[in-house]
Design a protein around this motif. Structure first.
Motif, PDB file in Angstrom:
ATOM      1  N   VAL A 184       0.840  -1.196   0.000  1.00 47.77           N
ATOM      2  CA  VAL A 184       0.000   0.000   0.000  1.00 47.77           C
ATOM      3  C   VAL A 184       0.880   1.252   0.000  1.00 47.77           C
ATOM      4  N   TYR A 185       0.658   2.135  -0.965  1.00 41.14           N
ATOM      5  CA  TYR A 185       1.405   3.385  -1.126  1.00 41.14           C
ATOM      6  C   TYR A 185       2.916   3.126  -1.192  1.00 41.14           C
ATOM      7  N   ASN A 186       3.295   2.015  -1.835  1.00 40.11           N
ATOM      8  CA  ASN A 186       4.702   1.608  -1.807  1.00 40.11           C
ATOM      9  C   ASN A 186       5.593   2.460  -2.694  1.00 40.11           C
ATOM     10  N   ALA A 187       5.031   3.426  -3.422  1.00 43.48           N
ATOM     11  CA  ALA A 187       5.868   4.330  -4.209  1.00 43.48           C
ATOM     12  C   ALA A 187       6.489   5.428  -3.361  1.00 43.48           C
ATOM     13  N   PHE A 242      -4.983  -4.791  -6.923  1.00 45.26           N
ATOM     14  CA  PHE A 242      -4.479  -3.423  -6.868  1.00 45.26           C
ATOM     15  C   PHE A 242      -3.512  -3.298  -5.697  1.00 45.26           C
ATOM     16  N   TRP A 243      -2.368  -2.629  -5.910  1.00 44.78           N
ATOM     17  CA  TRP A 243      -1.369  -2.559  -4.837  1.00 44.78           C
ATOM     18  C   TRP A 243      -1.867  -1.748  -3.647  1.00 44.78           C
ATOM     19  N   TYR A 278       0.601  12.925  -3.471  1.00 45.67           N
ATOM     20  CA  TYR A 278       0.414  11.594  -4.035  1.00 45.67           C
ATOM     21  C   TYR A 278      -1.033  11.542  -4.548  1.00 45.67           C
ATOM     22  N   ILE A 279      -1.211  11.153  -5.813  1.00 49.08           N
ATOM     23  CA  ILE A 279      -2.538  11.081  -6.410  1.00 49.08           C
ATOM     24  C   ILE A 279      -2.744   9.681  -6.975  1.00 49.08           C
ATOM     25  N   ALA A 280      -3.855   9.033  -6.621  1.00 43.76           N
ATOM     26  CA  ALA A 280      -4.237   7.740  -7.189  1.00 43.76           C
ATOM     27  C   ALA A 280      -5.688   7.836  -7.656  1.00 43.76           C
TER      28      ALA A 280
END
Length: 520
Positions: A184-187, A242-243, A278-280
């Motif tokens: 989750v949010y691994n970027a 989904f990650w 951060y935008i998803a």
């Protein structure tokens, strides 16, 4: 930036509850009193009291019809001398956690407006808590952040700032924490940054907030509906594909536009400060699969190309940017590609501000300071959380060096009525230059301090210490002052030729009062 919920007959979102022995997450009902008699259930979840997670503050009850139980109690902090007030929550070291704080003022202190104050997580100033507008509209406020735990306890603190009225006190209604999977949010590099929630919305939905059990991580997805047409999907998605593992429920509805017409969404509703975010964005085609009818479109954010040729199917799709500059009103525009027979579609979105972390206090120093605190019977009320950070909220009497890694360099608790003993772990504070504990009620032995090679002054006079004076004191190369008079210690510091230049006072002298350091 706060997020808000209507409070009277608040929607009860089933959240995941844990016992105190499970460091994966907690739901704390603040100010409720001792457990287990004051644990409360909201919907299908159980909140435990915050007793044992914090040692300071007073409690209050709000008597107002229609409130859910977790909003009827709160913990507040009237002590103006304390630099911060901290919860310490057991965690898995290095784990990634969603932290949510909830505030409902309710006029608990007899005032008309809620106080404004800071909140701090893991030594970094997280945000200003200002619930004035939400309170005026009959709503509570909540704040969310995703952060990595530095050690085995994660600190969440409140602190006064220059906007805190002198007759008001910081307060908190609930504190929730949820462990998150690695994907989750691994970027985001959580060694350097945290993510604070700005908006998390399910588009085309005007129903209840989506939460647990639909979202396994206890995230809130607020409904967001505008003038765009809404379509409903007949197909399910698999969240684990989904990650970020979004809840399947956010794909039930979406907003769309007709063929050849761009889809425009002004979201979130408010203006954003200039920062990186951060935008998803999440998509799913609501139509029957067909090899002859693709739904392909481009995405722009504030007139800049965000993602080209998004090809959406019934299985769902997400696109994201790990760092994207935003400022003011945000507009997302989806434009169909050439010859595409249908308009674009979007189901949900997340925007999280990227928060640089404020530095790191060396773990060795943090551990030693916590052990020192445990050996005191009555430590200062703000001795919890990070001892050095934020700089303006360091522990009372604690001075630290500044740089990439913060170190404790001086301790000055002269004449504050301190009792208890000196922890042997004080020897781990190897950057210490000054120890000033004179004029207190400390008892027990003076621990060995042979590792404190930077120590310049040691003031332990006018206490109740006993036992032998550690012989290792003479080996400290920079120690120039040793004040041990008016204790019950025995022995002497062996003299060397260099001792003629040192100020050493060991004998009992009724006229020698406690002194404060000239400079620390």
């Amino acid at each position: 930036m706060s997020l808000c919920l209507f409070l009277l007959w608040l929607v009860t979102i089933p959240l995941l509850a844990y016992s105190q022995s499970n460091p994966r997450g907690y739901l704390l009902n603040c100010g409720a009193g001792p457990s287990p008699g004051n644990d409360v259930t909201v919907g299908s979840l159980k909140y435990i009291t915050d007793e044992g997670f914090i040692s300071v503050g007073n409690t209050s009850t709000i008597k107002q019809d229609g409130l859910v139980p977790i909003l009827t109690t709160l913990r507040y902090f009237p002590n103006k001398s304390a630099r911060k007030y901290c919860y310490a929550i057991p965690v898995i070291k290095g784990g990634k956690y969603l932290v949510r704080t909830t505030y409902y003022y309710g006029g608990f202190d007899g005032g008309k407006e809620p106080p404004v104050f800071d909140q701090i997580v893991e030594g970094t100033k997280w945000s200003v808590v200002n619930t004035t507008e939400d309170h005026a509209n009959g709503m509570s406020s909540y704040y969310e952040i995703v952060v990595q735990a530095k050690g085995k306890a994660l600190s969440v603190c409140l602190a006064r700032n220059n906007m805190t009225a002198s007759d008001s006190s910081p307060f908190i209604s609930a504190l929730e924490m949820e462990y998150m999977d690695d994907s989750v949010y691994n970027a985001t590099d959580f060694n350097k940054y945290a993510l604070t929630t700005v908006a998390r919305s399910s588009f085309g939905d005007d129903g209840d907030i989506i939460g647990f059990p639909d979202d396994k991580f206890n995230r809130f997805w607020q409904p967001y509906k505008d003038q765009n047409p809404v379509v409903t999907s007949k197909y399910n998605v698999t969240p684990s594909d989904f990650w970020n593992i979004p809840p399947a429920k956010i794909f039930q509805n979406s907003v769309t536009s007709s063929r050849g017409k761009p889809l425009q969404i002004k979201w979130p509703a408010g203006s954003l400060p200039s920062a990186s975010y951060y935008i998803a964005l999440y998509f799913q085609d609501n139509r029957n699969p067909s090899p002859h009818s693709w739904r392909v479109f481009n995405v722009s954010v504030n007139d800049k190309n965000f993602y080209a040729n998004v090809n959406v199917s019934t299985r769902g799709l997400t696109v994201y940017a790990p760092q994207w500059p935003l400022s003011g009103q945000t507009q997302i525009v989806l434009t169909s590609g050439q010859g595409i027979p249908v308009g674009p579609v979007i189901n949900a979105g997340e925007i999280m501000q990227i928060l640089p972390l404020g530095g790191v206090t060396v773990n060795r120093d943090v551990g030693a300071m916590n052990e020192l605190r445990r050996h005191f019977d009555n430590p200062p009320p703000d001795w919890s959380g990070d001892p050095c950070l934020p700089r303006e909220n360091s522990w009372t009497g604690v001075t630290c060096s500044h740089g990439k890694n913060y170190r404790v360099t001086a301790l000055n608790l002269t004449g504050i009525g301190l009792s208890g003993s000196l922890a042997p772990n004080i020897a781990n504070l190897t950057a210490l230059r000054h120890i000033w504990f004179g004029g207190n009620k400390l008892s027990g032995n003076i621990p060995e301090m042979g590792s404190l090679k930077e120590l310049q002054s040691l003031h332990l006079e006018n206490n109740q210490l006993e036992g032998l004076i550690p012989q290792s004191l003479r080996k400290l190369p920079k120690l120039q002052e040793i004040f041990l008079q008016n204790n019950k210690v025995k022995g002497d510091v062996p003299h060397t030729p260099q001792d003629k230049k040192k100020n050493i006072q060991l004998k009992n002298d009724p006229d020698s009062g406690s002194q404060s350091p000239a400079r620390m």
